[in-house]
Structure formats: structure tokens, C-alpha cells
Design a protein around this motif. Structure first.
Motif, PDB file in Angstrom:
ATOM      1  N   ILE A   5     -19.229  73.825-120.864  1.00 46.72           N
ATOM      2  CA  ILE A   5     -19.586  72.917-119.775  1.00 46.72           C
ATOM      3  C   ILE A   5     -18.343  72.522-118.988  1.00 46.72           C
ATOM      4  O   ILE A   5     -18.356  72.486-117.753  1.00 46.72           O
ATOM      5  N   LYS A   6     -17.250  72.251-119.678  1.00 45.07           N
ATOM      6  CA  LYS A   6     -16.001  71.918-118.989  1.00 45.07           C
ATOM      7  C   LYS A   6     -15.542  73.083-118.113  1.00 45.07           C
ATOM      8  O   LYS A   6     -15.087  72.885-116.987  1.00 45.07           O
ATOM      9  N   GLY A   7     -15.668  74.285-118.626  1.00 37.43           N
ATOM     10  CA  GLY A   7     -15.312  75.476-117.847  1.00 37.43           C
ATOM     11  C   GLY A   7     -16.202  75.645-116.631  1.00 37.43           C
ATOM     12  O   GLY A   7     -15.724  75.997-115.540  1.00 37.43           O
ATOM     13  N   TYR A   8     -17.497  75.391-116.813  1.00 39.35           N
ATOM     14  CA  TYR A   8     -18.450  75.463-115.696  1.00 39.35           C
ATOM     15  C   TYR A   8     -18.058  74.476-114.599  1.00 39.35           C
ATOM     16  O   TYR A   8     -18.000  74.825-113.427  1.00 39.35           O
ATOM     17  N   VAL A   9     -17.777  73.245-114.990  1.00 41.32           N
ATOM     18  CA  VAL A   9     -17.428  72.203-114.020  1.00 41.32           C
ATOM     19  C   VAL A   9     -16.154  72.582-113.275  1.00 41.32           C
ATOM     20  O   VAL A   9     -16.095  72.481-112.040  1.00 41.32           O
ATOM     21  N   ARG A  10     -15.128  73.031-114.000  1.00 39.98           N
ATOM     22  CA  ARG A  10     -13.878  73.420-113.335  1.00 39.98           C
ATOM     23  C   ARG A  10     -14.089  74.599-112.399  1.00 39.98           C
ATOM     24  O   ARG A  10     -13.547  74.629-111.288  1.00 39.98           O
ATOM     25  N   PHE A  11     -14.890  75.578-112.805  1.00 40.57           N
ATOM     26  CA  PHE A  11     -15.151  76.774-111.987  1.00 40.57           C
ATOM     27  C   PHE A  11     -15.895  76.406-110.702  1.00 40.57           C
ATOM     28  O   PHE A  11     -15.501  76.805-109.609  1.00 40.57           O
ATOM     29  N   ILE A  12     -16.952  75.625-110.832  1.00 41.07           N
ATOM     30  CA  ILE A  12     -17.740  75.233-109.652  1.00 41.07           C
ATOM     31  C   ILE A  12     -16.906  74.346-108.730  1.00 41.07           C
ATOM     32  O   ILE A  12     -16.957  74.494-107.504  1.00 41.07           O
ATOM     33  N   ASP A  13     -16.118  73.447-109.302  1.00 38.72           N
ATOM     34  CA  ASP A  13     -15.249  72.598-108.478  1.00 38.72           C
ATOM     35  C   ASP A  13     -14.245  73.441-107.695  1.00 38.72           C
ATOM     36  O   ASP A  13     -13.980  73.184-106.524  1.00 38.72           O
ATOM     37  N   ARG A  14     -13.695  74.443-108.344  1.00 37.88           N
ATOM     38  CA  ARG A  14     -12.723  75.316-107.672  1.00 37.88           C
ATOM     39  C   ARG A  14     -13.389  76.104-106.540  1.00 37.88           C
ATOM     40  O   ARG A  14     -12.826  76.203-105.446  1.00 37.88           O
ATOM     41  N   ILE A  15     -14.572  76.635-106.788  1.00 35.07           N
ATOM     42  CA  ILE A  15     -15.284  77.364-105.729  1.00 35.07           C
ATOM     43  C   ILE A  15     -15.602  76.424-104.566  1.00 35.07           C
ATOM     44  O   ILE A  15     -15.429  76.783-103.390  1.00 35.07           O
ATOM     45  N   SER A  16     -16.049  75.209-104.874  1.00 37.42           N
ATOM     46  CA  SER A  16     -16.352  74.233-103.825  1.00 37.42           C
ATOM     47  C   SER A  16     -15.108  73.911-103.003  1.00 37.42           C
ATOM     48  O   SER A  16     -15.194  73.762-101.775  1.00 37.42           O
ATOM     49  N   ASP A  17     -13.961  73.818-103.665  1.00 32.63           N
ATOM     50  CA  ASP A  17     -12.710  73.574-102.942  1.00 32.63           C
ATOM     51  C   ASP A  17     -12.395  74.724-101.988  1.00 32.63           C
ATOM     52  O   ASP A  17     -12.083  74.502-100.820  1.00 32.63           O
ATOM     53  N   TYR A  18     -12.477  75.947-102.475  1.00 31.07           N
ATOM     54  CA  TYR A  18     -12.160  77.103-101.632  1.00 31.07           C
ATOM     55  C   TYR A  18     -13.098  77.187-100.433  1.00 31.07           C
ATOM     56  O   TYR A  18     -12.656  77.409 -99.309  1.00 31.07           O
ATOM     57  N   VAL A  19     -14.380  77.011-100.681  1.00 28.57           N
ATOM     58  CA  VAL A  19     -15.359  77.078 -99.587  1.00 28.57           C
ATOM     59  C   VAL A  19     -15.122  75.930 -98.604  1.00 28.57           C
ATOM     60  O   VAL A  19     -15.198  76.113 -97.386  1.00 28.57           O
ATOM     61  N   GLY A  20     -14.799  74.761 -99.123  1.00 29.34           N
ATOM     62  CA  GLY A  20     -14.531  73.610 -98.258  1.00 29.34           C
ATOM     63  C   GLY A  20     -13.303  73.820 -97.395  1.00 29.34           C
ATOM     64  O   GLY A  20     -13.300  73.472 -96.206  1.00 29.34           O
ATOM     65  N   TYR A  21     -12.230  74.379 -97.961  1.00 24.81           N
ATOM     66  CA  TYR A  21     -11.026  74.639 -97.176  1.00 24.81           C
ATOM     67  C   TYR A  21     -11.274  75.730 -96.137  1.00 24.81           C
ATOM     68  O   TYR A  21     -10.750  75.658 -95.021  1.00 24.81           O
ATOM     69  N   LEU A  22     -12.081  76.713 -96.487  1.00 20.48           N
ATOM     70  CA  LEU A  22     -12.455  77.735 -95.505  1.00 20.48           C
ATOM     71  C   LEU A  22     -13.259  77.107 -94.373  1.00 20.48           C
ATOM     72  O   LEU A  22     -13.041  77.413 -93.195  1.00 20.48           O
ATOM     73  N   ALA A  23     -14.159  76.201 -94.722  1.00 22.95           N
ATOM     74  CA  ALA A  23     -14.948  75.504 -93.697  1.00 22.95           C
ATOM     75  C   ALA A  23     -14.044  74.707 -92.775  1.00 22.95           C
ATOM     76  O   ALA A  23     -14.230  74.713 -91.549  1.00 22.95           O
ATOM     77  N   ALA A  24     -13.062  74.038 -93.342  1.00 29.47           N
ATOM     78  CA  ALA A  24     -12.148  73.242 -92.518  1.00 29.47           C
ATOM     79  C   ALA A  24     -11.395  74.122 -91.518  1.00 29.47           C
ATOM     80  O   ALA A  24     -11.124  73.697 -90.392  1.00 29.47           O
ATOM     81  N   SER A  25     -11.077  75.342 -91.910  1.00 28.66           N
ATOM     82  CA  SER A  25     -10.355  76.241 -91.005  1.00 28.66           C
ATOM     83  C   SER A  25     -11.234  76.714 -89.843  1.00 28.66           C
ATOM     84  O   SER A  25     -10.708  77.182 -88.826  1.00 28.66           O
ATOM     85  N   LEU A  26     -12.546  76.595 -89.986  1.00 30.23           N
ATOM     86  CA  LEU A  26     -13.442  77.015 -88.899  1.00 30.23           C
ATOM     87  C   LEU A  26     -13.264  76.167 -87.644  1.00 30.23           C
ATOM     88  O   LEU A  26     -13.588  76.609 -86.541  1.00 30.23           O
ATOM     89  N   ILE A  27     -12.732  74.957 -87.791  1.00 28.19           N
ATOM     90  CA  ILE A  27     -12.469  74.102 -86.627  1.00 28.19           C
ATOM     91  C   ILE A  27     -11.524  74.815 -85.664  1.00 28.19           C
ATOM     92  O   ILE A  27     -11.719  74.788 -84.444  1.00 28.19           O
ATOM     93  N   PHE A  28     -10.500  75.463 -86.205  1.00 31.08           N
ATOM     94  CA  PHE A  28      -9.534  76.167 -85.362  1.00 31.08           C
ATOM     95  C   PHE A  28     -10.182  77.364 -84.659  1.00 31.08           C
ATOM     96  O   PHE A  28      -9.896  77.631 -83.490  1.00 31.08           O
ATOM     97  N   PHE A  29     -11.067  78.054 -85.376  1.00 38.69           N
ATOM     98  CA  PHE A  29     -11.780  79.173 -84.773  1.00 38.69           C
ATOM     99  C   PHE A  29     -12.668  78.690 -83.626  1.00 38.69           C
ATOM    100  O   PHE A  29     -12.683  79.286 -82.549  1.00 38.69           O
ATOM    101  N   MET A  30     -13.395  77.595 -83.862  1.00 37.21           N
ATOM    102  CA  MET A  30     -14.255  77.046 -82.801  1.00 37.21           C
ATOM    103  C   MET A  30     -13.426  76.630 -81.595  1.00 37.21           C
ATOM    104  O   MET A  30     -13.813  76.887 -80.448  1.00 37.21           O
ATOM    105  N   GLY A  31     -12.304  75.997 -81.839  1.00 38.71           N
ATOM    106  CA  GLY A  31     -11.433  75.596 -80.735  1.00 38.71           C
ATOM    107  C   GLY A  31     -10.946  76.790 -79.944  1.00 38.71           C
ATOM    108  O   GLY A  31     -10.922  76.760 -78.700  1.00 38.71           O
ATOM    109  N   ALA A  32     -10.565  77.863 -80.643  1.00 43.26           N
ATOM    110  CA  ALA A  32     -10.087  79.071 -79.958  1.00 43.26           C
ATOM    111  C   ALA A  32     -11.195  79.706 -79.112  1.00 43.26           C
ATOM    112  O   ALA A  32     -10.949  80.129 -77.975  1.00 43.26           O
ATOM    113  N   VAL A  33     -12.398  79.762 -79.648  1.00 47.52           N
ATOM    114  CA  VAL A  33     -13.515  80.338 -78.892  1.00 47.52           C
ATOM    115  C   VAL A  33     -13.808  79.502 -77.647  1.00 47.52           C
ATOM    116  O   VAL A  33     -14.020  80.045 -76.555  1.00 47.52           O
ATOM    117  N   LEU A  34     -13.798  78.189 -77.790  1.00 46.22           N
ATOM    118  CA  LEU A  34     -14.064  77.327 -76.634  1.00 46.22           C
ATOM    119  C   LEU A  34     -12.952  77.409 -75.599  1.00 46.22           C
ATOM    120  O   LEU A  34     -13.228  77.380 -74.384  1.00 46.22           O
TER     121      LEU A  34
END
Length: 169
Positions: A5-34
Motif C-alpha cells: 500500500i505504501k508503494g502504491y501511494v508513492r507510485f500514484i503520487d509520483r505519477i500525479s506529480d509528473y502529470v501535474g507538472y506537464l499540465a503546468a507547462s501547457l500554459i506556455f504552449f497556450m501562450g505561444a499559440v495565442l
């Protein structure tokens, strides 16, 4: 808590972090397109019809991908009238009750998104516009992000149970 369970929590938290940081970078892409759209429309007088729609799709992806990290970091909207005055154990108890409502809601949303994705694939659904893009990629992303949000919700369940047991994950 068991190591699995501890491994599951750490794994899912890490994936959520990576996806969240990728999402944050989309702001720059949107700005460039606009900026590109503004340049082509105002400077060289050659408007592109896909820029605003691409930005709308990217903004939707930004919201979908930001959900798991928002849950993980406990940054979602909550009514704090009574919650803020509770102890850590009291908060964990209340969160364990309310999280099942969220899991039910996410399950219904996932069911609907899968149905919508199946329809989009079967009919090769496209958005009616000049650009006419396929809706399959954004509906696929929605489905994947809802699965990740459900996995993150179960991670939160384990964290709340650990808090009630006096443990940390």
C-alpha cells in the motif's frame, strides 16, 4: 500500513506529480499559440483558424491533467467552516466519509467518458468548425485523467486510514 500500500501511494503520487507538472507547462504552449495567432492575424494579415480551437483543447487538457495533483496536494475547494477546527484525526474521519462521494462521482464521470470515447471512435467524431479537429484525443485524455484521479482518490483513502492509525505514508 503494508509495504504494498505504501508503494502504491508513492507510485500514484509520483505519477500525479509528473502529470501535474506537464499540465503546468501547457500554459506556455497556450501562450505561444495565442501569440502566433495574434502575429499572423495582426502583423501579416493571414489569420489561422485553428489557433483558438487548439488553445481551447489545450486548456481542457490543462484542467483534466491538473486534477490528480490537486487532489494529492489537498488544494481542492472545500467548505472550511467546521473542517478547519477539526483535529487531524477528525479531518481524516470526515475525509474518509466524503471521499466516497467523490469516488462515486468520478466513477460516474469515467463511465460517461468511456461511453463518449467509444462513440467518438465509432463515428470518427469531429468538431464542427473550419479546422474540423477530431475529438478522440481530448476524450481519450479525459478518460485517462479520470482513471488517474480515481487512483489518486484511493491513495487518499489509504493516507486517511494511516492517519487514523497514527501512521504516515
Amino acid at each position: 500500513m503494508p509495504q504494498l500500500i505504501k508503494g502504491y501511494v508513492r507510485f500514484i503520487d509520483r505519477i500525479s506529480d509528473y502529470v501535474g507538472y506537464l499540465a503546468a507547462s501547457l500554459i506556455f504552449f497556450m501562450g505561444a499559440v495565442l501569440l502566433f495567432d495574434a502575429f499572423t492575424r495582426n502583423v501579416i494579415n493571414m489569420p489561422v483558424h485553428w489557433a483558438i480551437e487548439l488553445t481551447q483543447f489545450t486548456l481542457a487538457a490543462y484542467y483534466f491533467m491538473g486534477g490528480p495533483i490537486t487532489l494529492k496536494n489537498n488544494e481542492h475547494v472545500r467548505m472550511d467552516l467546521w473542517y478547519a477546527n477539526l483535529s487531524e484525526r477528525g479531518k481524516a474521519k470526515l475525509d474518509l466519509v466524503t471521499i466516497w462521494c467523490m469516488i462515486f462521482y468520478l466513477g460516474v464521470m469515467l463511465w460517461g467518458s468511456i461511453s463518449s470515447l467509444q462513440y467518438a471512435i465509432a463515428t470518427n467524431e469531429k468538431r464542427f468548425s473550419i479546422w474540423n479537429p477530431s475529438t478522440i484525443p481530448i476524450k481519450s485524455l479525459l478518460t485517462v485523467c479520470l482513471v488517474l484521479m480515481l487512483l489518486q482518490a484511493f491513495s487518499l483513502v489509504f493516507k486517511h486510514i494511516a492517519t487514523l492509525r497514527g501512521e504516515r505514508i
